[in-house]
Design an enzyme around this catalytic site. Structure first.
Site, PDB file in Angstrom:
ATOM      1  N   ASP A  59       1.691   4.144   2.648  1.00 31.20           N
ATOM      2  CA  ASP A  59       0.639   4.956   2.012  1.00 31.20           C
ATOM      3  C   ASP A  59       1.249   6.075   1.166  1.00 31.20           C
ATOM      4  O   ASP A  59       1.389   5.906  -0.052  1.00 31.20           O
ATOM      5  CB  ASP A  59      -0.329   5.499   3.077  1.00 31.20           C
ATOM      6  CG  ASP A  59      -1.724   5.791   2.550  1.00 31.20           C
ATOM      7  OD1 ASP A  59      -1.985   5.491   1.366  1.00 31.20           O
ATOM      8  OD2 ASP A  59      -2.557   6.302   3.320  1.00 31.20           O
ATOM      9  N   ASP A  60       1.589   7.201   1.784  1.00 26.89           N
ATOM     10  CA  ASP A  60       2.138   8.368   1.075  1.00 26.89           C
ATOM     11  C   ASP A  60       3.338   8.881   1.869  1.00 26.89           C
ATOM     12  O   ASP A  60       3.249   9.913   2.560  1.00 26.89           O
ATOM     13  CB  ASP A  60       1.055   9.453   0.963  1.00 26.89           C
ATOM     14  CG  ASP A  60      -0.162   8.949   0.213  1.00 26.89           C
ATOM     15  OD1 ASP A  60      -0.086   8.812  -1.017  1.00 26.89           O
ATOM     16  OD2 ASP A  60      -1.186   8.644   0.873  1.00 26.89           O
ATOM     17  N   HIS A  78       1.263   4.755  -2.635  1.00 25.50           N
ATOM     18  CA  HIS A  78       0.864   5.494  -3.842  1.00 25.50           C
ATOM     19  C   HIS A  78       2.123   6.134  -4.402  1.00 25.50           C
ATOM     20  O   HIS A  78       2.776   6.910  -3.685  1.00 25.50           O
ATOM     21  CB  HIS A  78      -0.150   6.584  -3.487  1.00 25.50           C
ATOM     22  CG  HIS A  78      -1.394   6.045  -2.846  1.00 25.50           C
ATOM     23  ND1 HIS A  78      -2.543   5.802  -3.546  1.00 25.50           N
ATOM     24  CD2 HIS A  78      -1.657   5.678  -1.559  1.00 25.50           C
ATOM     25  CE1 HIS A  78      -3.469   5.311  -2.727  1.00 25.50           C
ATOM     26  NE2 HIS A  78      -2.956   5.225  -1.509  1.00 25.50           N
ATOM     27  N   HIS A  91      -9.441   0.702  -1.338  1.00 24.56           N
ATOM     28  CA  HIS A  91      -9.446   1.408  -0.059  1.00 24.56           C
ATOM     29  C   HIS A  91     -10.869   1.331   0.502  1.00 24.56           C
ATOM     30  O   HIS A  91     -11.837   1.619  -0.220  1.00 24.56           O
ATOM     31  CB  HIS A  91      -9.091   2.883  -0.251  1.00 24.56           C
ATOM     32  CG  HIS A  91      -7.640   3.165  -0.497  1.00 24.56           C
ATOM     33  ND1 HIS A  91      -6.904   2.554  -1.468  1.00 24.56           N
ATOM     34  CD2 HIS A  91      -6.794   4.035   0.134  1.00 24.56           C
ATOM     35  CE1 HIS A  91      -5.666   3.030  -1.434  1.00 24.56           C
ATOM     36  NE2 HIS A  91      -5.565   3.925  -0.469  1.00 24.56           N
ATOM     37  N   GLU A 142     -11.265   3.476   5.822  1.00 25.93           N
ATOM     38  CA  GLU A 142     -10.250   4.441   6.293  1.00 25.93           C
ATOM     39  C   GLU A 142     -11.028   5.550   7.015  1.00 25.93           C
ATOM     40  O   GLU A 142     -10.963   5.654   8.236  1.00 25.93           O
ATOM     41  CB  GLU A 142      -9.445   5.002   5.117  1.00 25.93           C
ATOM     42  CG  GLU A 142      -8.365   6.009   5.533  1.00 25.93           C
ATOM     43  CD  GLU A 142      -7.645   6.665   4.346  1.00 25.93           C
ATOM     44  OE1 GLU A 142      -8.189   6.643   3.225  1.00 25.93           O
ATOM     45  OE2 GLU A 142      -6.538   7.222   4.570  1.00 25.93           O
ATOM     46  N   HIS A 157       0.852  -1.192   0.000  1.00 26.21           N
ATOM     47  CA  HIS A 157       0.000   0.000   0.000  1.00 26.21           C
ATOM     48  C   HIS A 157       0.884   1.237   0.000  1.00 26.21           C
ATOM     49  O   HIS A 157       1.235   1.779   1.053  1.00 26.21           O
ATOM     50  CB  HIS A 157      -0.933  -0.035   1.224  1.00 26.21           C
ATOM     51  CG  HIS A 157      -1.951   1.069   1.249  1.00 26.21           C
ATOM     52  ND1 HIS A 157      -3.116   0.979   1.988  1.00 26.21           N
ATOM     53  CD2 HIS A 157      -1.998   2.278   0.637  1.00 26.21           C
ATOM     54  CE1 HIS A 157      -3.816   2.089   1.826  1.00 26.21           C
ATOM     55  NE2 HIS A 157      -3.147   2.899   1.023  1.00 26.21           N
TER      56      HIS A 157
HETATM   57  N1  LIG Z   1      -4.718   7.405   2.227  1.00 24.05           N
HETATM   58  C1  LIG Z   1      -5.367   7.568   1.075  1.00 24.05           C
HETATM   59  N2  LIG Z   1      -6.691   7.338   1.043  1.00 24.05           N
HETATM   60  C2  LIG Z   1      -7.374   7.507  -0.079  1.00 24.05           C
HETATM   61  N3  LIG Z   1      -6.836   7.902  -1.220  1.00 24.05           N
HETATM   62  C3  LIG Z   1      -5.521   8.165  -1.247  1.00 24.05           C
HETATM   63  N4  LIG Z   1      -4.720   8.560  -2.238  1.00 24.05           N
HETATM   64  C4  LIG Z   1      -3.482   8.665  -1.743  1.00 24.05           C
HETATM   65  N5  LIG Z   1      -3.469   8.348  -0.446  1.00 24.05           N
HETATM   66  C5  LIG Z   1      -4.740   8.009  -0.106  1.00 24.05           C
HETATM   67 ZN   LIG Z   2      -3.771   4.710   0.326  1.00 22.47          ZN
END
Ligand SMILES: Nc1ncnc2[nH]cnc12
Ligand SMILES: [Zn+2]
Length: 339
Positions: A276-277, A18, A195, A198, A16
């Site tokens: 994630d990011d 991006h 997703h 969340e 996971h």
């Molecule tokens: N945590 C996240 N939740 C939903 N969309 C995303 N796009 C990038 N990060 C995300």
């Molecule tokens: Zn994500």
């Protein structure tokens, strides 16, 4: 200080991440300059200072704005190559990487530019020790028709895409909105993830499983609100790709010590730890492992379980999966066998 095993040496899969969320502020400025466009802030420090988020949407606004610097095949290659180079220091032996083509198509960047650039970097990084795949995400706050058109545009490149996913603003955009495009993706032989849970309710996790037929849930932390759903996730061994630092930074949980990962492990769920990011949330995957090890007091056994789960949940062949699981079972072992 107590001896804590070095989690960067723990073999793991990252499932996971991006790729646009690995765009570090320094690279935003370098690409802005290379492409002759204005950077989104006066300085790197001022850009980074904006990374204080109230919720998912306040993050997404900056995430999409920063992507404007990604224009050429080379840009997408360099972005992925930078992430893949970091995988080596993070113990990542297999990565399944999300990308958001609609965010680029909207700026006039073609599907082929995105996929060719990313795929070339993955191809160059593959070795006997390391593998990587691409998962194409649909933006759930755009229309179902736009998702269907995105899948049509990707059809010439399906040899370089292992599956489809669903991301972006969750609440108000239930998985069922995308039933048809996921049906088409399955018919094309693609894997599917989404997703869910969340910011959205447990019902979205159920819909992702029952309506979209996904093989994993990304995040899924709100599934814990529904005991029957927890029982199902455990019985069916449905993996949840959890992102602890993301959950703190987007206020899904108040602090790392309150993260439900320990409870998810205790419930016997197939949970994994991911970044994630990472350019936005304060760390790559090994920092996420370190945060839950320290914040939740996870044992060496727990850490091995998380890594083993990541290989169980990954889209890997049986032989390689078995090899990687054996390496997890042997961790932590002395690096040169001398100890
Ligand atoms: N945590 C996240 N939740 C939903 N969309 C995303 N796009 C990038 N990060 C995300
Ligand atoms: Zn994500």
């Amino acid at each position: 200080m107590s001896h804590t095993p070095n989690v960067a040496g723990l073999p793991k899969a990252e499932l996971h991440v991006h790729i646009e969320g690995t765009l570090e502020p320094e690279m935003v400025f370098a690409l802005a300059e290379r492409n002759g466009i204005a950077p989104p802030a006066p300085t790197v420090a001022e850009l980074r200072a904006r990374y204080r988020f109230r919720d998912l949407q306040s993050f997404l606004d900056i995430y999409y704005a920063n992507m404007a610097v990604l224009r050429t095949e080379r840009d997408f290659h360099d972005l992925a190559a930078a992430y893949l180079a970091r995988c080596r220091d993070q113990g990542v032996r297999h990565a399944e990487i999300f990308f958001d083509p609609q965010a680029h198509l909207a700026r006039g960047v073609e599907m082929g530019t995105v996929v060719r650039g990313l795929a070339a970097a993955l191809e160059a990084a593959r070795t006997d020790e390391f593998s990587a795949e691409l998962i194409m995400c649909f933006l759930r706050d755009q229309s179902a028709e736009s998702a269907a058109e995105t899948l049509r545009l990707a059809e010439p490149f399906l040899d370089r895409i292992v599956g489809v996913g669903l991301d972006s603003a969750e609440v108000g955009h239930p998985p069922s909105k995308f039933a048809e495009v996921f049906r088409r993706a399955h018919a094309l032989g693609l894997r599917a993830v989404a997703h869910a849970g969340e910011e959205g309710p447990p019902e979205y996790v159920r819909e992702a499983l029952d309506v979209l037929g996904v093989q994993r849930i990304d995040h899924g932390v709100r599934a814990l609100e529904d005991p029957a759903l927890v029982a199902r996730l455990r019985t069916e061994r449905i993996p949840l790709t959890v992102c602890p630092l993301s959950n703190v930074r987007l206020a899904v949980v108040p602090e790392i010590a309150a993260h439900p990962l320990s409870r998810m492990l205790a419930e016997g769920l197939v949970v994994t730890v991911n970044s994630d990011d990472p350019a936005y949330f304060g760390g790559y995957v090994a920092q996420n492992f370190a945060a839950v090890r320290d914040g939740l007091g996870l044992s060496t056994n727990d850490l091995r379980r998380l890594a083993a789960n990541s290989f169980e949940a990954a889209f890997l062949g049986d032989e390689r999966r078995a090899q990687l699981l054996a390496e997890v079972a042997a961790w932590p072992s002395p690096p040169d066998g001398s100890g």
